[in-house]
Design an enzyme around this catalytic site. Structure first.
Site, PDB file in Angstrom:
ATOM      1  N   LEU A 538      42.249 -40.212 -21.019  1.00 53.71           N
ATOM      2  CA  LEU A 538      41.742 -39.577 -22.237  1.00 53.71           C
ATOM      3  C   LEU A 538      40.929 -40.535 -23.086  1.00 53.71           C
ATOM      4  O   LEU A 538      40.020 -40.126 -23.796  1.00 53.71           O
ATOM      5  CB  LEU A 538      42.908 -39.024 -23.069  1.00 53.71           C
ATOM      6  CG  LEU A 538      43.769 -37.934 -22.412  1.00 53.71           C
ATOM      7  CD1 LEU A 538      44.909 -37.550 -23.330  1.00 53.71           C
ATOM      8  CD2 LEU A 538      42.934 -36.720 -22.055  1.00 53.71           C
ATOM      9  N   GLY A 539      41.278 -41.798 -23.044  1.00 58.04           N
ATOM     10  CA  GLY A 539      40.572 -42.783 -23.857  1.00 58.04           C
ATOM     11  C   GLY A 539      41.282 -44.118 -23.828  1.00 58.04           C
ATOM     12  O   GLY A 539      42.284 -44.295 -23.143  1.00 58.04           O
ATOM     13  N   VAL A 540      40.731 -45.040 -24.573  1.00 58.30           N
ATOM     14  CA  VAL A 540      41.266 -46.393 -24.630  1.00 58.30           C
ATOM     15  C   VAL A 540      41.391 -46.803 -26.088  1.00 58.30           C
ATOM     16  O   VAL A 540      40.472 -46.571 -26.881  1.00 58.30           O
ATOM     17  CB  VAL A 540      40.349 -47.398 -23.893  1.00 58.30           C
ATOM     18  CG1 VAL A 540      40.933 -48.802 -23.949  1.00 58.30           C
ATOM     19  CG2 VAL A 540      40.142 -46.953 -22.453  1.00 58.30           C
ATOM     20  N   PHE A 543      45.962 -50.539 -28.271  1.00 55.58           N
ATOM     21  CA  PHE A 543      47.241 -50.749 -27.590  1.00 55.58           C
ATOM     22  C   PHE A 543      47.095 -50.676 -26.074  1.00 55.58           C
ATOM     23  O   PHE A 543      47.756 -51.372 -25.335  1.00 55.58           O
ATOM     24  CB  PHE A 543      48.233 -49.690 -28.083  1.00 55.58           C
ATOM     25  CG  PHE A 543      49.630 -49.846 -27.544  1.00 55.58           C
ATOM     26  CD1 PHE A 543      50.502 -50.756 -28.119  1.00 55.58           C
ATOM     27  CD2 PHE A 543      50.069 -49.086 -26.476  1.00 55.58           C
ATOM     28  CE1 PHE A 543      51.788 -50.904 -27.629  1.00 55.58           C
ATOM     29  CE2 PHE A 543      51.354 -49.225 -25.982  1.00 55.58           C
ATOM     30  CZ  PHE A 543      52.219 -50.124 -26.560  1.00 55.58           C
ATOM     31  N   GLY A 544      46.202 -49.848 -25.636  1.00 58.86           N
ATOM     32  CA  GLY A 544      46.010 -49.691 -24.199  1.00 58.86           C
ATOM     33  C   GLY A 544      45.339 -48.370 -23.878  1.00 58.86           C
ATOM     34  O   GLY A 544      44.684 -47.759 -24.726  1.00 58.86           O
ATOM     35  N   LYS A 545      45.523 -47.897 -22.635  1.00 56.44           N
ATOM     36  CA  LYS A 545      44.900 -46.651 -22.203  1.00 56.44           C
ATOM     37  C   LYS A 545      45.804 -45.455 -22.476  1.00 56.44           C
ATOM     38  O   LYS A 545      47.025 -45.574 -22.510  1.00 56.44           O
ATOM     39  CB  LYS A 545      44.569 -46.718 -20.707  1.00 56.44           C
ATOM     40  CG  LYS A 545      43.475 -47.729 -20.357  1.00 56.44           C
ATOM     41  CD  LYS A 545      43.147 -47.686 -18.875  1.00 56.44           C
ATOM     42  CE  LYS A 545      41.991 -48.644 -18.548  1.00 56.44           C
ATOM     43  NZ  LYS A 545      41.620 -48.606 -17.108  1.00 56.44           N
ATOM     44  N   LYS A 561      50.615 -43.088 -23.666  1.00 54.72           N
ATOM     45  CA  LYS A 561      49.909 -44.297 -24.058  1.00 54.72           C
ATOM     46  C   LYS A 561      50.580 -45.494 -23.390  1.00 54.72           C
ATOM     47  O   LYS A 561      51.720 -45.831 -23.692  1.00 54.72           O
ATOM     48  CB  LYS A 561      49.890 -44.453 -25.582  1.00 54.72           C
ATOM     49  CG  LYS A 561      49.157 -45.691 -26.071  1.00 54.72           C
ATOM     50  CD  LYS A 561      48.761 -45.612 -27.541  1.00 54.72           C
ATOM     51  CE  LYS A 561      49.957 -45.556 -28.464  1.00 54.72           C
ATOM     52  NZ  LYS A 561      49.539 -45.667 -29.892  1.00 54.72           N
ATOM     53  N   ASP A 657      46.376 -47.205 -41.430  1.00 53.94           N
ATOM     54  CA  ASP A 657      45.242 -47.053 -40.516  1.00 53.94           C
ATOM     55  C   ASP A 657      44.791 -45.591 -40.477  1.00 53.94           C
ATOM     56  O   ASP A 657      44.590 -45.014 -39.413  1.00 53.94           O
ATOM     57  CB  ASP A 657      45.609 -47.543 -39.119  1.00 53.94           C
ATOM     58  CG  ASP A 657      44.384 -47.896 -38.284  1.00 53.94           C
ATOM     59  OD1 ASP A 657      43.301 -48.111 -38.876  1.00 53.94           O
ATOM     60  OD2 ASP A 657      44.496 -47.968 -37.050  1.00 53.94           O
TER      61      ASP A 657
END
Length: 878
Positions: A538-540, A543-545, A561, A657
């Site tokens: 789905l995305g990066v 934290f990671g992928k 995640k 955030d």
């Protein structure tokens, strides 16, 4: 000799008329100064300027201090007059001119032509100037001033009150600048009548207190305009040799009104007690008015804006003369005067002030600009008064003078003027119409300064630092070092040693109630993601992928995640998110389903958000644009989630955030706040803030938090204000591909709000869809969220209430409501300064770092986002 007593008049009447004529002649005559010095510095002999005035050399003047050099300019541009700009006197140490003067007010005019002199570079001419006890220039650069204003030459004018004796002008090169020197081309000292004193009669705009401009007050003239007319040269003034500019460069927007001029043979009659040297007659023979159409006039403000220093009070003198032959009585033309978004005069009626038409009058107002950015715009605006029901809905102005007032320590020195804006970028249209309310902040007449350039500089600087730091780190780390910080949570004292599984895998399970978060095995995660098939990506994020997962035969969809051991974000954020979300449940917070922590794997499992992030529906996307009601409903949901974090949990939780990539949308477009990796528990009851290393996403980062490293829930409010402007404008929080003043959405939106053109940056997809009252309410709360100091921002509860009220305004208007385009607030077809094909900072490989975390925009377009959650659009997410 002519007999002053004509035989056909009685003697006593003739004497009276003679007396009146003499008095009128005295008042009408040009002022004859008692002190008059014109020094052509560095020159030899006497020369004349373009106005026919005689200038003498300063060679025989009383000079004291170090040595000086007389020098011709290395180059003489054709536009520069010969006198007094051909030559200069140069000082490389402190130097003083002394003038014998009588008591009274003096104009001090300093003339500059920044060129190379005596083999000295113009750029190094940095110095300070004092006039008696007043500091008028400090660390002043004539070169930069001329460059920013696009002038070849210029002068500075001051008015100071002196006692009989000696007036000293001291020039001091800047000690902290290498190779600095001082220079001056011309000095003028001219007595003038005390026409700017107020004797405590001038009122502070917005306050009920008076302001006294007396003998202890020094003034700097920063603007002097002949409104609606041509420039007036010094020789066209009334013996005071004041130059008057035309007002065209300062008029704001496309609605510039109309020029008004009288028959030049018409006699302007100065009233009793007002000598004509207050302003020349040509100032009063021309004017600018709004125009003949009342409906149009009611829809805009006739506005001017002036770049000035902050931290000073300003005397704003407005000159009026009713020269329209149709307006001869009271209450025919009545208008409101606003200065810096405050009502200075609610019912200006020139005829009522002057008692008749064709008679000049002036009004003085004092406005204070508190310290903020070094410079900002001082706004002047006029709008028809409707409450008095005048014959004409119109306004008029003939002239403007603006003076800076010295501070209590005698300072008049300010910063360099802002560069002339690029008119091809800023193409303002009319300002928003005023509110119908009675607030002193009438309408949308705004004052303020662009900080986007600062954002651009900071972005580039931080990017360089981050790049350098990362390269250095890669050279010194070996493979074992790179994973040394990626340790099971059990080693941080969070495991239960009585649990065999926990000891083996470092499981966090014992500290989390099993009914709130499920512990997945790594094998289950592999099966759910087809062994992390890239087709499910789905995305990066930082934290990671993030992968799309399925369990229960595909009946349950998940967002998974997987932490990257090499990523900047690690165990602390994993632990924070796990601790917080396992204890929080709210309709507008993303739901944590479970986690996996085995053999250095750290994986978080969330409910799948079918419509991905809010950002994916605002810009740079193939998704159908969100409707205005959808956007507003999403913001209301996100505000509810944040309000719950701030007030509904056991302890205040500060998200830290907030941004559009951390607001997720489920299959029904219900908003869910996500990504709590940076969240902090708020301060105890006896504390006002949390002191912490600055982390967050640049473009959304609270400036007060950044400056002071003190975190409060108002930091979330600031970030949410940026989100509100994203949904209004349909552009990213940061876009370095735009003009530098537009890079930061927060700065640009505030600037547009100050200019009264906030409607122009509205997302084109929303045009004709938003009622004006709803737009105003959302924009108003967004601006309040972006207040520089947290104490001036609303709470998230107040934001939520305002957004819900805005939704009621939108819904109550119905389908047939008047939209922005029809509410006397025309919108251009294309947004000024916004490209339809908006690109983001990551398209240029730009990222930044604060507190060891990336602060770049999250919108990388290297991936095709789907239902993404958290900040997953950039490998260096924060």
């Amino acid at each position: 000799m002519t007999n002053p007593n004509p035989p056909h008049l009685p003697k006593h009447l003739s004497c009276f008329l003679l007396f009146v004529s003499v008095i009128h002649a005295v008042l009408a005559a040009n002022y004859d100064p008692s002190d008059k010095f014109l020094l052509n510095c560095g020159a030899n002999g006497e020369t004349s300027d373009d106005d026919g005035r005689k200038w003498t050399s300063d060679v025989r003047s009383k000079l004291s201090g170090g040595s000086s050099i007389a020098s011709d300019a290395a180059t003489q541009k054709p536009s520069v007059p010969t006198t007094p700009y051909t030559t200069a006197r140069i000082f490389e140490s402190e130097f003083t001119y002394s003038f014998p003067v009588s008591s009274g007010r003096k104009f001090i005019r300093l003339y500059f032509y920044p060129a190379d002199y005596a083999n000295l570079v113009a750029r190094n001419g940095i110095f300070s100037v004092t006039v008696g006890p007043y500091t008028v220039l400090k660390n002043f650069s004539a070169f930069e001033t001329a460059n920013n204003l696009n002038y070849d030459f210029f002068h500075k004018e001051y008015s100071v009150s002196t006692e009989s004796g000696t007036l000293n002008l001291t020039f001091t090169p800047a000690p902290n600048h290498p190779n600095s020197y001082a220079f001056i081309n011309g000095i003028e000292v001219l007595s003038h009548p005390d026409i700017y004193s107020s004797k405590g009669t001038s009122m502070m705009v917005g306050l009920s207190t008076s302001f006294d401009i007396g003998n202890a007050t020094a003034l700097e003239n920063v603007y002097r305009l002949n409104v609606g007319g041509q420039a007036i040269t010094p020789s066209g003034d009334t013996g005071l040799f004041r130059p008057w500019e035309g007002d065209s460069p300062y008029i704001y927007g496309s609605d510039i009104g109309v020029f008004v001029a009288t028959d030049q043979n018409l006699t302007i009659s100065y009233p009793s007690g007002m000598p004509d040297y207050v302003a020349p007659v040509n100032v009063y023979k021309t004017a600018r008015a709004m125009g003949p159409t009342p409906q149009v006039n009611l829809g805009f403000n006739l506005s001017w804006y002036f770049d000035v220093d902050t931290g000073f009070s300003y005397l704003v003198r407005l000159h009026f003369c009713e020269i329209d032959p149709n307006i001869t009585k009271n209450n025919q033309r009545v208008f409101e005067i606003f200065i810096n978004n405050q009502t200075a005069q609610p019912d200006a009626d020139v005829v009522a002030w002057a008692l008749k038409n064709e008679v000049p009058v002036y009004k003085d107002y004092i406005v204070f600009l508190p310290v903020g950015s070094p410079r900002q715009d001082l706004w002047l605006a006029l709008h028809p008064n409707t409450e008095q029901k005048p014959n004409y809905y119109n306004a008029i102005l003939n002239g403007v003078e603006i003076f800076k007032v010295n501070t209590s320590d005698g300072n008049l020195a300010g910063s360099l003027p802002n560069p002339i804006p690029n008119q091809s970028v800023i193409d303002p249209s009319r300002v928003l119409p005023r509110s119908s309310g009675k607030s002193s902040n009438k309408g949308w007449i705004i004052g303020g300064s662009i900080g986007g350039v600062l954002a651009g500089i900071v972005v580039i600087g931080l990017f360089v630092c981050l790049l350098s730091r990362k390269r250095k780190g890669r050279k010194t780390q070996n493979s074992s070092d790179r994973t040394s910080n990626w340790l099971p949570l059990s080693l941080y004292g969070n495991s239960d040693t009585s649990d065999t599984t926990a000891k083996t895998h470092g499981s966090y399970a014992p500290s989390i109630p099993s009914n709130l978060a499920r512990h997945f095995t790594f094998a289950e995660i592999q099966a759910a993601t087809d062994n992390f098939d890239e087709a499910r990506l789905l995305g990066v994020g930082g934290f990671g992928k993030v992968y799309k997962g399925e369990i229960n035969g595909g009946a349950t969809k998940l967002a998974i995640k997987r932490g990257n051991p090499l990523a900047d974000q690690g165990v602390n954020e994993f632990r924070t998110e796990l601790e917080l979300l396992s204890k929080l449940r709210h309709r507008h917070l993303v739901s944590l389903i479970g986690y996996c922590e085995e053999n250095t794997e750290m994986i978080l499992v969330y409910d799948y958000m079918a419509h991905g992030t809010l950002r994916e529906h605002l810009y740079k996307t193939q998704n159908q644009p969100l409707t205005w009601k959808q956007r507003l409903d999403i913001c209301i949901g996100a505000a509810r989630g944040l309000h719950y974090l701030h007030t509904g949990a056991k302890h205040t939780i500060i998200h830290r955030d907030v941004k559009t990539t951390n607001i997720l949308l489920d299959e029904n477009f219900v908003a869910k706040v996500s990504d709590f990796g940076l969240s902090k528990t708020g301060p105890a009851m006896d504390h006002t803030h949390v002191s912490t290393v600055v982390k967050g996403s640049f473009g959304y980062l609270d400036p007060e938090y950044y400056r002071r490293q003190k975190l409060t829930e108002k930091s979330d409010v600031y970030s949410f204000g940026v989100v509100l402007f994203e949904i209004l404008t349909g552009r990213p929080a940061l876009n370095p591909t735009l003009a530098k003043e537009q890079v930061s959405l927060a700065e640009w939106a505030l600037h547009c709000h100050k200019k009264g053109i906030l409607d122009e940056i509205l997302d084109p997809h929303l045009r004709g869809k938003v009622t004006s009252e709803c737009f105003k309410k959302v924009a108003e709360i967004a601006v309040k969220c972006l207040a520089d100091e947290g104490i001036h921002r609303p709470s998230m509860g107040d934001v939520l209430w305002t957004l819900e009220f805005a939704m009621q305004l939108q819904e109550s208007a119905g389908e047939g409501s008047v939209d922005l385009e029809n509410d006397e607030m025309p919108l251009s077809g294309k947004l000024k300064g916004f490209d339809d094909n908006v690109t983001d900072s990551t398209s240029t490989g730009l990222s930044t770092s604060i507190g060891g975390q990336s602060l770049g925009s999250e919108d990388s377009y290297g991936l095709t986002p789907s239902a993404v959650f958290s900040q997953i659009m950039n490998p260096n997410g924060r």
